[in-house]
Enzyme design. Structure first.
Site: not given
Length: 198
Positions: A117-118
């Site tokens: 995600v990040c």
């Protein structure tokens, strides 16, 4: 991507969302190992004078603060961390993008939690913006192995180079007997090699 050797002079280190809450969701690798590698990366930047940008997202929520050992290892960078309000792709956060631009480096080294995600989105965005990007796989992690591997494949298909902490530090050093090399060898030994157990 053209082949570029990353050096302390031409690179910047971006450490994304190594927050205590988020790190609790990581199951693709040993958390202690990710922490050690993250500290080694942060210290490698600090000891060689490489720009180091830390960022966190929604610290007052479940994600929590950046992990304690990282705060202690690089207190100046921690003080100047970019606190995002919730934008997933850090490169689309104006403050973070500005901090990256201000480093004036074309080569970005990225590690973060979580990979799926990040890390995946800012890494791809940076490539599309013309940066050379290496993602340090063992300084990152995801809630599952499949999530991690899928993110890595996606990044690689966009031209991101995947690397590991030891591999990256050796690349930055080029020559262990040089001034940077000696500092990097010490970081690698203190943070990673001396703490490995069979």
């Amino acid at each position: 991507m053209k082949h570029t050797t990353f050096t302390p002079e031409n690179s910047a280190m971006l450490l994304i969302d190594h927050q205590v809450g988020t790190m609790g969701w990581v199951k693709s690798a040993e958390l202690e190992e990710i922490k050690r590698h993250t500290i080694a990366l942060a210290r490698s930047a600090k000891e060689t004078g490489m720009p180091l940008v830390l960022t966190s997202s929604m610290e007052d929520q479940a994600q929590g603060p950046l992990f304690e050992e990282l705060q202690q290892a690089v207190p100046e960078a921690f003080e100047q961390r970019i606190q995002r309000a919730g934008i997933v792709d850090a490169m689309k956060d104006a403050s973070f993008a500005n901090a990256v631009q201000t480093t004036d480096k074309q080569n970005l080294i990225i590690a973060g939690i979580t990979t799926d995600v990040c890390v995946v989105y800012p890494a791809i965005t940076a490539v599309l913006q013309g940066y050379n990007v290496q993602v340090v796989v063992d300084g990152s992690g995801s809630p599952s192995t499949i999530a991690d591997e899928t993110a890595l494949r996606r990044m690689e298909s966009h031209g991101v180079t995947l690397t590991t902490t030891n591999q990256l530090i050796a690349e930055l050093a080029q020559d262990w007997s040089s001034e940077h090399g000696q500092k990097l060898m010490q970081v690698l030994f203190e943070e990673v090699l001396s703490k490995m157990h069979g």
